[in-house]
Design a protein around this motif. Structure first.
Motif, mmCIF file in Angstrom:
data_model
loop_
_atom_site.group_PDB
_atom_site.id
_atom_site.type_symbol
_atom_site.label_atom_id
_atom_site.label_comp_id
_atom_site.label_asym_id
_atom_site.label_seq_id
_atom_site.Cartn_x
_atom_site.Cartn_y
_atom_site.Cartn_z
ATOM 1 N N TRP A 11 23.619 -4.644 7.354
ATOM 2 C CA TRP A 11 23.831 -3.962 6.069
ATOM 3 C C TRP A 11 23.950 -2.456 6.270
ATOM 4 O O TRP A 11 24.813 -1.798 5.704
ATOM 5 C CB TRP A 11 22.668 -4.279 5.137
ATOM 6 N N SER A 12 23.083 -1.902 7.133
ATOM 7 C CA SER A 12 23.117 -0.462 7.407
ATOM 8 C C SER A 12 24.428 -0.074 8.063
ATOM 9 O O SER A 12 25.030 0.951 7.741
ATOM 10 C CB SER A 12 21.952 -0.063 8.323
ATOM 11 N N ALA A 13 24.885 -0.908 8.987
ATOM 12 C CA ALA A 13 26.140 -0.614 9.684
ATOM 13 C C ALA A 13 27.308 -0.610 8.723
ATOM 14 O O ALA A 13 28.209 0.225 8.808
ATOM 15 C CB ALA A 13 26.368 -1.638 10.797
ATOM 16 N N SER A 14 27.286 -1.553 7.770
ATOM 17 C CA SER A 14 28.391 -1.615 6.810
ATOM 18 C C SER A 14 28.395 -0.398 5.908
ATOM 19 O O SER A 14 29.443 0.093 5.502
ATOM 20 C CB SER A 14 28.292 -2.897 5.968
ATOM 21 N N CYS A 15 27.199 0.119 5.591
ATOM 22 C CA CYS A 15 27.119 1.309 4.749
ATOM 23 C C CYS A 15 27.627 2.531 5.494
ATOM 24 O O CYS A 15 28.358 3.353 4.956
ATOM 25 C CB CYS A 15 25.674 1.550 4.297
ATOM 26 N N LEU A 16 27.224 2.641 6.771
ATOM 27 C CA LEU A 16 27.618 3.796 7.557
ATOM 28 C C LEU A 16 29.096 3.790 7.888
ATOM 29 O O LEU A 16 29.702 4.822 8.109
ATOM 30 C CB LEU A 16 26.800 3.854 8.851
ATOM 31 N N ALA A 17 29.703 2.601 7.940
ATOM 32 C CA ALA A 17 31.109 2.493 8.330
ATOM 33 C C ALA A 17 32.006 3.264 7.383
ATOM 34 O O ALA A 17 33.038 3.788 7.784
ATOM 35 C CB ALA A 17 31.522 1.025 8.363
ATOM 36 N N GLY A 18 31.615 3.328 6.107
ATOM 37 C CA GLY A 18 32.459 4.006 5.137
ATOM 38 C C GLY A 18 32.146 5.472 4.971
ATOM 39 O O GLY A 18 32.763 6.142 4.165
ATOM 40 N N GLU A 19 31.178 5.985 5.712
ATOM 41 C CA GLU A 19 30.791 7.388 5.561
ATOM 42 C C GLU A 19 31.766 8.292 6.306
ATOM 43 O O GLU A 19 32.039 8.082 7.490
ATOM 44 C CB GLU A 19 29.377 7.593 6.105
ATOM 45 N N PRO A 20 32.323 9.303 5.648
ATOM 46 C CA PRO A 20 33.276 10.197 6.311
ATOM 47 C C PRO A 20 32.660 10.902 7.519
ATOM 48 O O PRO A 20 31.532 11.390 7.459
ATOM 49 C CB PRO A 20 33.627 11.205 5.213
ATOM 50 N N VAL A 21 33.421 10.935 8.601
ATOM 51 C CA VAL A 21 32.985 11.604 9.825
ATOM 52 C C VAL A 21 34.100 12.537 10.277
ATOM 53 O O VAL A 21 35.255 12.122 10.410
ATOM 54 C CB VAL A 21 32.666 10.592 10.941
ATOM 55 N N PHE A 22 33.757 13.777 10.530
ATOM 56 C CA PHE A 22 34.762 14.768 10.904
ATOM 57 C C PHE A 22 35.000 14.836 12.409
ATOM 58 O O PHE A 22 36.119 15.071 12.864
ATOM 59 C CB PHE A 22 34.336 16.147 10.392
ATOM 60 N N ASP A 23 33.960 14.633 13.198
ATOM 61 C CA ASP A 23 34.050 14.912 14.633
ATOM 62 C C ASP A 23 33.952 13.667 15.514
ATOM 63 O O ASP A 23 33.365 13.698 16.594
ATOM 64 C CB ASP A 23 32.963 15.910 15.031
ATOM 65 N N ALA A 24 34.557 12.567 15.072
ATOM 66 C CA ALA A 24 34.467 11.323 15.842
ATOM 67 C C ALA A 24 35.675 11.081 16.746
ATOM 68 O O ALA A 24 35.742 10.064 17.434
ATOM 69 C CB ALA A 24 34.302 10.144 14.886
ATOM 70 N N ILE A 25 36.632 11.996 16.762
ATOM 71 C CA ILE A 25 37.862 11.791 17.532
ATOM 72 C C ILE A 25 37.683 12.261 18.976
ATOM 73 O O ILE A 25 37.177 13.357 19.234
ATOM 74 C CB ILE A 25 39.048 12.536 16.881
ATOM 75 N N ASP A 26 38.129 11.438 19.913
ATOM 76 C CA ASP A 26 38.083 11.772 21.344
ATOM 77 C C ASP A 26 39.420 12.413 21.725
ATOM 78 O O ASP A 26 40.357 11.733 22.145
ATOM 79 C CB ASP A 26 37.833 10.503 22.162
ATOM 80 N N TYR A 27 39.495 13.713 21.575
ATOM 81 C CA TYR A 27 40.764 14.410 21.799
ATOM 82 C C TYR A 27 41.185 14.431 23.266
ATOM 83 O O TYR A 27 42.348 14.699 23.570
ATOM 84 C CB TYR A 27 40.672 15.842 21.259
ATOM 85 N N GLN A 28 40.256 14.152 24.155
ATOM 86 C CA GLN A 28 40.593 14.122 25.579
ATOM 87 C C GLN A 28 41.302 12.826 25.969
ATOM 88 O O GLN A 28 41.813 12.708 27.084
ATOM 89 C CB GLN A 28 39.313 14.279 26.415
ATOM 90 N N SER A 29 41.337 11.870 25.051
ATOM 91 C CA SER A 29 41.957 10.572 25.347
ATOM 92 C C SER A 29 42.981 10.222 24.267
ATOM 93 O O SER A 29 42.749 9.339 23.429
ATOM 94 C CB SER A 29 40.883 9.482 25.426
ATOM 95 N N PRO A 30 44.125 10.899 24.254
ATOM 96 C CA PRO A 30 45.134 10.675 23.208
ATOM 97 C C PRO A 30 45.611 9.231 23.127
ATOM 98 O O PRO A 30 45.986 8.755 22.047
ATOM 99 C CB PRO A 30 46.285 11.605 23.621
ATOM 100 N N GLN A 31 45.586 8.531 24.270
ATOM 101 C CA GLN A 31 46.094 7.154 24.290
ATOM 102 C C GLN A 31 45.302 6.226 23.373
ATOM 103 O O GLN A 31 45.798 5.165 22.967
ATOM 104 C CB GLN A 31 46.087 6.602 25.725
ATOM 105 N N LYS A 32 44.083 6.635 23.010
ATOM 106 C CA LYS A 32 43.271 5.819 22.104
ATOM 107 C C LYS A 32 43.881 5.751 20.701
ATOM 108 O O LYS A 32 43.514 4.881 19.906
ATOM 109 C CB LYS A 32 41.856 6.391 21.998
ATOM 110 N N TYR A 33 44.802 6.658 20.428
ATOM 111 C CA TYR A 33 45.335 6.769 19.068
ATOM 112 C C TYR A 33 46.814 6.388 19.007
ATOM 113 O O TYR A 33 47.593 6.954 18.252
ATOM 114 C CB TYR A 33 45.077 8.185 18.542
#
Length: 365
Positions: A11-33
């Motif tokens: 339940w906690s994970a489902s709640c956190l999944a929708g929370e906006p996050v600004f700094d979760a992108i791994d910019y050193q690994s562009p292939q992930k996107y």
């Protein structure tokens, strides 16, 4: 007990999944996107279309994608409040807002081999209104893309067709005075405005907790300071250079202590001019400000253009017509030409008289 704890964790994970996050992108690994999430649309169809738009240079590929979208998709704003992905937008031939437009653009760019990240923003003015409890007419936000071009991350505004190469991924204030607060790899999991009620709740929860120090100064909260001597002696001036300087001088000569000049932001300044004096730059009977804009705050004001002034609910409006000066200048120029012409004629007469004298008395040479 273990089962209960497991349910709580889920339940906690489902709640956190929708929370906006600004700094979760791994910019050193562009292939992930580069991957295309199932929620975005049919991967094979997206890749097939993207290949048709791919160019030798990535920037040209971006231009091709935007050209294709502009040619094949129309805006239909009533579609902006339900989830729509690439498949839906292409099937209908229209998009509802910047959200589904950015989803399609990001999908095609990924399909063409260009890493892309979706970036949710809200207008700074909206955030400040929300935080201060001020009324607002709409939920104002925008969706950008961060894309990987020429070995660096840049910012793309798909709807405006604007690319910002000098860009820092840590920037919070984006073009249009918009605050970036959520970046992600899957638009649906991020919760877009297309998921209207869920998105509003997520947005409300996030910005309720936001630290206001992350935002620029709240200009709507400013307090205008006036000295005791300036009370009742305030003047507002609408004009461009050099005319606003001349009207400002005129206002000072009339004894006004506080003078505010402007040529934009009419919805901000015109309400403040109520009950005061308002000078407006005018040429050939045409004021600088449009009639519908001025009469939004001063009904019937344009009826005073011909006379040069009018009073509307205690506001003295003066239309300063500078075209009259042009007429005076033209008349002066005409007078000068006439004088030159007269002098030239007088010179000719003198020359003829001199010739006659020389014929009569050659020794006079």
């Amino acid at each position: 007990m273990c089962r209960w704890m497991m349910l709580m964790l889920l339940w906690s994970a489902s709640c956190l999944a929708g929370e906006p996050v600004f700094d979760a992108i791994d910019y050193q690994s562009p292939q992930k996107y580069l991957g295309i999430p199932d929620s975005v649309g049919n991967q094979s169809q997206i890749v097939a279309q993207a290949r048709k738009l791919k160019a030798d240079q990535d920037q040209q590929t971006v231009a091709n994608v935007l050209d294709w979208m502009n040619s094949n998709l129309k805006c239909q704003t009533d579609l902006a409040y339900n989830w729509r992905n690439y498949d839906t937008v292409i099937r209908d031939g229209c998009y509802g807002s910047c959200a589904d437009y950015a989803i399609v653009c990001g999908a095609l760019l990924r399909g063409a081999g260009i890493p892309a990240v979706w970036v949710k923003t809200m207008d700074v003015s909206w955030i400040q209104d929300f935080k201060q409890g001020r009324p607002f007419q709409s939920w104002s936000g925008h969706v950008f893309l961060e894309i990987y071009l020429d070995k660096k991350w840049v910012l793309l505004d798909p709807g405006a067709r604007q690319l910002y190469p000098r860009y820092s991924t840590g920037a919070r204030i984006l073009p249009g005075n918009r605050f970036a607060y959520h970046k992600g790899n899957d638009p649906r999991a991020m919760v877009m405005s297309l998921q209207w009620e869920e998105w509003k709740q997520q947005t409300r929860d996030y910005f309720t907790q936001l630290d206001l120090s992350l935002l620029p100064v709240d200009v709507k909260s400013r307090v205008s300071l006036r000295s005791a001597n300036s009370k009742g002696k305030e003047c507002y001036v609408i004009g461009n250079s050099p005319y606003y300087q001349r009207m400002t001088k005129m206002a000072r000569e009339q004894g006004f202590h506080y003078i505010q000049s402007f040529n934009s932001g009419f919805d901000q300044y015109l309400p403040r001019a109520r009950g005061r004096s308002l000078y407006i730059e005018t040429h050939d009977g045409q004021p600088l400000v449009k009639q519908e804009v001025l009469e939004k705050y001063f009904p019937g004001a344009f009826s005073g253009v011909e006379k040069g002034q009018i009073k509307v609910d205690g506001t003295h409006i003066i239309f300063v017509d500078f075209s009259k000066e042009k007429v005076s200048e033209a008349e002066s120029e005409k007078t000068l030409k006439q004088r030159v012409q007269i002098l030239e004629e007088q010179v000719k007469v003198l020359q003829e008289q001199l010739k006659v004298l020389l014929k009569k008395d050659p020794d006079a040479r």
